[in-house]
Write a protein that holds these residues in place. Sequence first.
Motif, PDB file in Angstrom:
ATOM      1  N   SER A 145       0.830  -1.207   0.000  1.00 26.44           N
ATOM      2  CA  SER A 145       0.000   0.000   0.000  1.00 26.44           C
ATOM      3  C   SER A 145       0.864   1.257   0.000  1.00 26.44           C
ATOM      4  N   TRP A 196      -0.346   4.709   1.417  1.00 27.45           N
ATOM      5  CA  TRP A 196      -1.505   5.291   2.100  1.00 27.45           C
ATOM      6  C   TRP A 196      -0.992   6.197   3.214  1.00 27.45           C
ATOM      7  N   VAL A 219      -2.955  -1.259  -2.659  1.00 28.10           N
ATOM      8  CA  VAL A 219      -3.901  -0.170  -2.429  1.00 28.10           C
ATOM      9  C   VAL A 219      -3.143   1.145  -2.462  1.00 28.10           C
ATOM     10  N   SER A 237      -3.988   5.483  -2.187  1.00 31.22           N
ATOM     11  CA  SER A 237      -4.944   6.584  -2.044  1.00 31.22           C
ATOM     12  C   SER A 237      -4.678   7.656  -3.088  1.00 31.22           C
ATOM     13  N   TRP A 294      -9.603   5.972  -3.927  1.00 29.23           N
ATOM     14  CA  TRP A 294      -8.452   5.081  -3.767  1.00 29.23           C
ATOM     15  C   TRP A 294      -8.487   3.938  -4.775  1.00 29.23           C
ATOM     16  N   LEU A 340     -12.335  -1.729   1.772  1.00 27.72           N
ATOM     17  CA  LEU A 340     -11.019  -1.440   2.322  1.00 27.72           C
ATOM     18  C   LEU A 340     -10.770  -2.240   3.600  1.00 27.72           C
TER      19      LEU A 340
END
Length: 381
Positions: free
Chosen positions: A91, A93, A212, A214, A219, A306
């Motif tokens: 990720s 994020w 993932v 954002s 996202w 999520l």
Amino acid sequence: MTVLEVDVVVVGGGPAGASLATSLATRMATRSGATHRVLVIDRGTPGRERGPSRPGLGETLPGAAARLLRELGVWDGFVAQGHPPCHARLSRWGSPELLVQDALRDLDGAGWSIDRTAFDDLLLAGARSRGAVVRSGRARVVGHDEGAWRLHIGTRGATSREEVRARFLVDATGRGSRLLGPVGQRRTVVDRLVCVWTLLPLRHTAQGTSYVESAADGWWFTAPVPGDGRLLAFHTDPEVVDVAALRGALGQRAAASVGMSEQLRDSRLDEGTTARVCASGASRMGTVAGPDWLAIGDAAMSFDPLSSQGLFHALYTGLTSADAVGRALVGDAGAIAVTAHSVEPVWSAYRETARHIYASELRWADQPFWRARHQRMSVAC
């Protein structure tokens, strides 16, 4: 019209409904020597709605689900299906830094990327093997008198219908559930998150990782899916993004992100399927149970993807609710109330998890998508 009388009708043949039917049939046979008549009404061939055009949107199961699958008696079949392992979650994020959550740090080990068509088939076959009856078709509640539910089962193109009469009804129809609307039950929608997604063909075998990232207005999520493809998905609010325009430019927008470009190097970005849109927001039933009915899985409460809780939650609630339904059938009036009460800590835990995740992204706190979530998550549903 043919009339079928059963003790329990489970509407919805996905993981929640199939696991409850399997567990209920097994437990009641063990307790009383005679299995209660359990009917599962499935909308069609298991997994047909997903098929090659709707693969379950990159659904995964954590390693902890192995315990549930063993309890259902389908573990060996699950292993034989060969669902690809998920070795790590990546990720970006809260900062541009790449974070890695390696499955080696999980005591339950790696999870799996699920082929939902095969998985749903496996679970329904398990329910049949324990004595549950499975019918294909669309169910509609047409009556509810004390001690009896009446439903009609219709199939597309059919000229005749079946009527089902049941002592107890289980709603396992998923996040879009409207089954109990005729008896006054309504859903509370927490947010209107949507997912715009496409499937990309792979240039070569993909690594078993999900990713993932954002963005200012939502996202990204991408992960390999069974069948040599990759899911590319963007989650946002329809009030924030022109969803129709995004459908036509999903690949180009992904390519403009350095992080996404890195993850999509194994894919043919210009050969994806036509982008589609589906609802992904959290919602729940205002009341999840009554004296002779119960909502489980996404029908009871659906989560923001999520949180990665949906599929596990479906299996878990199906298993844990079966005992309560069985006890209710033999006169334990408080069994369902206890199960309904146990839902609230699950919802509270989800809300706290979601609040923590969204609150950790502050780079776009003044943008509509993030501002709405920061405000919404600070207020209990």
